[in-house]
Structures are given as C-alpha cells and as structure tokens.
Scaffold this active site. Structure first.
Site, PDB file in Angstrom:
ATOM      1  N   HIS A  86       0.779  -1.103  -0.067  1.00 49.30           N
ATOM      2  CA  HIS A  86      -0.060  -0.175  -0.125  1.00 49.30           C
ATOM      3  C   HIS A  86       0.902   1.285   0.054  1.00 49.30           C
ATOM      4  O   HIS A  86       0.740   2.099  -0.802  1.00 49.30           O
ATOM      5  CB  HIS A  86      -0.897  -0.042   1.134  1.00 49.30           C
ATOM      6  CG  HIS A  86      -1.670   1.054   1.442  1.00 49.30           C
ATOM      7  ND1 HIS A  86      -3.050   1.524   1.210  1.00 49.30           N
ATOM      8  CD2 HIS A  86      -1.409   2.315   2.004  1.00 49.30           C
ATOM      9  CE1 HIS A  86      -3.508   2.602   1.411  1.00 49.30           C
ATOM     10  NE2 HIS A  86      -2.529   3.267   1.974  1.00 49.30           N
ATOM     11  N   GLU A  87       1.806   1.338   0.939  1.00 49.92           N
ATOM     12  CA  GLU A  87       2.736   2.332   0.963  1.00 49.92           C
ATOM     13  C   GLU A  87       3.576   2.553  -0.201  1.00 49.92           C
ATOM     14  O   GLU A  87       3.551   3.506  -0.776  1.00 49.92           O
ATOM     15  CB  GLU A  87       3.611   2.360   2.343  1.00 49.92           C
ATOM     16  CG  GLU A  87       2.919   2.544   3.475  1.00 49.92           C
ATOM     17  CD  GLU A  87       1.873   3.234   3.453  1.00 49.92           C
ATOM     18  OE1 GLU A  87       2.070   4.469   3.169  1.00 49.92           O
ATOM     19  OE2 GLU A  87       1.116   3.036   4.152  1.00 49.92           O
TER      20      GLU A  87
ATOM     21  N   HIS B  73       1.551   4.402  -2.639  1.00 50.59           N
ATOM     22  CA  HIS B  73       1.754   5.919  -2.711  1.00 50.59           C
ATOM     23  C   HIS B  73       2.805   6.329  -3.512  1.00 50.59           C
ATOM     24  O   HIS B  73       2.999   7.466  -3.906  1.00 50.59           O
ATOM     25  CB  HIS B  73       1.789   6.309  -1.298  1.00 50.59           C
ATOM     26  CG  HIS B  73       0.579   6.349  -0.477  1.00 50.59           C
ATOM     27  ND1 HIS B  73      -0.773   6.837  -0.942  1.00 50.59           N
ATOM     28  CD2 HIS B  73       0.098   5.800   0.717  1.00 50.59           C
ATOM     29  CE1 HIS B  73      -1.695   6.693  -0.202  1.00 50.59           C
ATOM     30  NE2 HIS B  73      -1.498   5.925   0.817  1.00 50.59           N
TER      31      HIS B  73
ATOM     32  N   GLU C  85      -6.037   6.952  -1.568  1.00 51.70           N
ATOM     33  CA  GLU C  85      -6.182   6.127  -0.494  1.00 51.70           C
ATOM     34  C   GLU C  85      -6.668   4.616  -1.346  1.00 51.70           C
ATOM     35  O   GLU C  85      -5.814   3.503  -1.191  1.00 51.70           O
ATOM     36  CB  GLU C  85      -6.894   5.980   0.765  1.00 51.70           C
ATOM     37  CG  GLU C  85      -6.112   7.043   1.581  1.00 51.70           C
ATOM     38  CD  GLU C  85      -4.970   6.596   2.077  1.00 51.70           C
ATOM     39  OE1 GLU C  85      -4.472   5.210   2.214  1.00 51.70           O
ATOM     40  OE2 GLU C  85      -4.019   7.419   1.823  1.00 51.70           O
TER      41      GLU C  85
END
Lengths: 183, 325
Positions: free
Chosen positions: B168-169, B172, B250
């Site tokens: 997930h990071e 980003h 997100e």
C-alpha cells in the site's frame, strides 16, 4: 494553403514516429532491465542454497537424498540459458526447495537455529523477489509486445527492427503446492 | 462478474481502477485551481469596479482575468518550491528512525520485494517506536522515497500482511501521492490565504474606494458581496476537494497493493487488524495524517467516509478489495 496542410501532416507524422520509436526503445530497455533483476535474484538464491544445505546437514542426517536433489537442481539452474530453459530449471529447483522446507518442519532444532532462521528468511524473501521480478518482467514484456504488434506502432517497430520478447514462464511444478508425504 | 460497491470505483481489474482514480484526481485538481482562479477574478473585478469606469463589464473584467492568471502562476511556482523542499522533515515530524538491514532484515526484505514488484528503486526504511499500528510513505520522487512502519505493526502482522501494508505504501510512492498531496496542500493554503486577505480588506473597508454616487457603485456592492461570500466558501470547498482527493488516493494505493502482491486477502486481514487495534498514536502529526495507511486521529468505523476525512471508511476499503480478489 494546401502546402501548409501537407507540411503539417508530415511534421505530425514524423513527430509520432520519433515518439513511438523512443517509446519502443524505452520499453526494450525496461524488459532488459527486468530480466537483469530476475537474474540478480536467481543468482542470490544459488548463493544462499549451499550455505543452508551446509548447516542443515548436521541436523538432517536422514535426508541426504533431498539435500543432494537441492544441490543438483541448483547446479542445473545455474547452467541454464535464456528465459525458457531458465524457467524450467528454476521450477525444478523451487520444487526441490519446497520439499526441503516441508521436511525442515519436522526438525525443531533445525528451525530453532538462528543461522538457519535468517537463511530461511533470506531464501523466502529471495523466492518472493524472484516471483515479483518475474511479474514485473512479464508485465513489461506484455506492454512491449502489445506496442510491437498493435497498429500503428507496429509499423515503427518493424521499421526499427523491434522483435517480440519471450515471457518468463514457470511450468506447473512450481505453481502447484508442494506435496508432503508422511511416511 | 463486476458488482458495484458504494459509489465511484466498481472495478474488478487493477489497471481500470487505477485509471479511473487518476482521472478523478486530475478533475479534482482542476476544480481546485478553478476555485482559486474564481476567487482571484472576483477580487480583481471588485477593484476594477471601484475605478468607476462606465464601460466596466463584470463578466469580462481585465483586472479580474489578470488576478486569476497571477493566482494560477503563483500556485504553480509555489508548488514547485514545495516539491523541491524537504521530505526528510516529515520523517522527523513523526519520530521515524531510519534502520539498517541488520536491525530489521525482514522489513528490509519485504520493502525490497515490493520495490521489485513495482519496478522502482528500493525506498529507505524507517521504524516508528510506538505500539500503535500504522505505516506511512514519504518522498517527492520515486528515487528518493522512504517507507516507515510502527513497531506495533511489525510485532502484530504476519509476513504476508506486512507485505500488503508495505505494498500500500509502495503504491503511494509509485503513484506519486506525496507529490500530489503537497501540491494540493499548497493550493488549499493559497486559497485560504487569499480568502483571509480579502475578508480582512473587506472589514477595514479599503475596497470601497469608489465614490458610490453612480451605478458603478451599486454594481461594486453586488460584486463585493459576491466576493465576501466566495471568500468564506472557497477555503471550505478547497478543503473538501483536498479530502476527496486524499480518499481517492487511498483507494488507489489499496488497488496498487493488490496489484503488486496479487494477494488482496492479506491486505484485507491487515486492515482488519489495524481497525481492531485501539492503541492511540501519540506522535502523529496532523500535517501528515493523509500519508498514513489508516488515519491516526479517527476511529475508522462510524462516519469515517464523512466529507472531511482523509481516509475512506475501512469497511468501504475492504469491500472494494474483496471486489478485486
């Protein structure tokens, strides 16, 4: 007036050609780089295996056969050339390793060894890295092959001599779960 | 095969979800620039009306257009400056400490795995010493990024879940969300600044320079009221848009994690653990709350999809992930 329109079209066409050509070159480099990534990880796996087998020997006296298989598969994999052959050899190695991991489960002292634990983590991570590098490589190959085959970029590709790339495929053996026999 | 869950993305494929999301973000950024430009235009129009020129047309105020252009230019320049300046500051702000391979071998391995899957250089790795479960990413470019996780996260999640969170990071980083977030933050700040200035000017009556004896004065009054209403509403609208963008990013990072790991179930179980944990995160800073995987200041269940939150409700995120899996 007509002359200007023609000139504009020619300029647009040339600009498209240059942009597409550069895109194809970038794509080819990405595929090459992706393959190098896989190579790095495969080599790392080949380097880790002898260490692990060396430590495991002391604990798994009765499993010499499995250890020998792992080493043999590793040596085969090191000598394989090109995506297709490498894929097959690495699948063999992954199968042998899977068997080894499964057997290691029944040797608590082996798993308790700090050295073995960190080697196992390294190998697990390397297995993952190989899988992810393959995923990235295959995605790059697909994008590049699409560009080479789709109209109108295929015209530029043929002109520039861009050929399709080979996928890094792994035969069934690796993707199937490891079978553990409980004799 | 595809089922619609909630509003927005109704996707079963990662790439489609990512495409739609990027489009949404672009639209929102354009809206943001538009809000600033309209505000600046109104200010210019009010000032030009104050000159008392009888040929003045409020719909085509030259000064207004000029102000709008200046506002857009300032936005872009300021954004560039913000992008150049610090990203290490963020790490220090939340008390993250960079760790070496020897100290956290598994975390380093997982980060490297995700970097390989994303095809980008391996970001720096940091740990935040707290029992709270959270993680965040920072860095203005893909080459100079950092990923930090909390000690609690390392202790609680299993390897696959940790990988999903790092994925997930990495999402980003890969989608340049930090850059987006900074740029959008600058817009919000600029609009707030301009609106604040206008309201202050209005209070001291400096804009009523017109003599107020011809119809230009009446027109100016109408414009002035419009301007004050806009100055009050614009910062609010900008904030809403900022939060909407944050929530979209997100979802995109979740989808990217699923694309990288090909294992949305691990992210689902990680999010469930994060949601179930009640440990407060003391060191978190409001300025960077949008960078975390779950908002450190909210409880995730209730009105978390409210307009003013940086993150969508966990239940909604999990529902969309189930759609991908």
């Amino acid at each position: 007036m007509f002359g200007w329109v023609v000139l504009g079209l020619v300029v647009a066409l040339v600009a498209y050609g240059i942009a597409t050509y550069n895109g194809l070159v970038a794509g080819r480099n990405q595929v090459g780089n992706g393959w190098k990534q896989i190579d790095v990880q495969l080599k790392r796996r080949h380097d880790l295996i002898p260490n692990l087998v060396e430590v495991a020997k002391d604990y798994m006296g009765y499993e010499q056969e499995t250890l020998k298989q792992v080493i043999a598969a590793r040596n085969d994999a090191m000598n394989a050339q090109g995506p297709a052959a490498t894929g097959a050899a690495e699948a063999q190695l992954a199968g042998a390793l899977g068997k080894f991991f499964a057997l290691a489960e029944s040797y608590p002292e082996l798993k308790a060894n700090d050295n073995v634990r960190s080697l196992m983590e390294e190998l697990t991570s390397t297995e993952n890295k190989i899988a992810f590098a393959r995923q990235h490589y295959n995605d790059s190959v697909m994008a590049q092959n699409n560009r080479i085959e789709q109209f109108p970029s295929n015209v530029v590709a043929r002109f520039g001599g861009f050929g399709p790339h080979e996928y890094f495929e792994v035969p069934e053996a690796e993707t199937a779960p490891v079978k553990v026999s409980l004799r | 095969m595809s089922t619609v869950v909630g509003s927005g993305i109704a996707a079963t494929d990662f790439l489609g979800a990512a495409r739609r999301n990027r489009r949404n973000t672009v639209t929102l950024v354009v809206v943001m620039i538009g809000i600033g430009a309209v505000l600046a235009y109104l200010l210019g129009a009010v000032i030009e009306a104050g000159e008392g020129d009888p040929r003045f047309n409020p719909a085509a105020s030259g000064v207004g257009f000029g102000f709008a252009m200046i506002m857009i230019a300032i936005s872009l320049v300021w954004t560039l400056i913000a992008l150049k300046a610090g990203d290490r500051i963020v790490l220090r702000l939340v008390g993250a400490r960079e760790v070496g391979v020897d100290e956290a071998p598994q975390l380093h391995n997982v980060v490297e795995e995700m970097a390989i899957a994303a095809g980008i250089p391996k970001p720096r790795v940091a740990i935040i010493e707290t029992d709270a479960l959270n993680a965040f990413a920072t860095g203005m470019s893909r080459d100079r990024a950092a990923i930090a996780v909390t000690r609690g996260l390392l202790n609680t999640l299993n390897r696959e879940e940790l990988q999903a969170v790092v994925g997930h990071e990495m999402g980003h980083v890969l989608n340049l969300d930090v850059r987006y977030g900074t740029a959008v933050g600058v817009f919000v700040g600029l609009i707030a600044l301009l609106a604040d200035g206008i309201l202050r000017l209005g209070r001291f009556g400096r804009m009523g320079r017109g003599r107020g004896n011809d119809k230009g004065g009446g027109l100016q009054l109408v414009l002035l009221i419009l301007l004050i209403v806009a100055a009050i509403l614009a910062p609010l609208a900008a904030k809403l848009v900022q939060m909407a963008i944050s929530r979209q990013r997100e979802y995109l990072a979740d989808a990217t994690s699923a694309r990288l790991t090909r294992n949305p179930l691990a992210l689902i179980s990680a999010l469930e653990k994060l949601g179930a944990s009640g440990v407060p995160f003391a060191q978190a800073n409001r300025a960077v709350q949008h960078l975390f995987i779950v908002n450190p200041f909210r409880d995730f269940s209730a009105k978390a999809s409210a307009l003013m939150s940086t993150h969508p409700a966990l239940a909604e995120r999990i529902a969309r992930l189930r759609n991908l899996g």
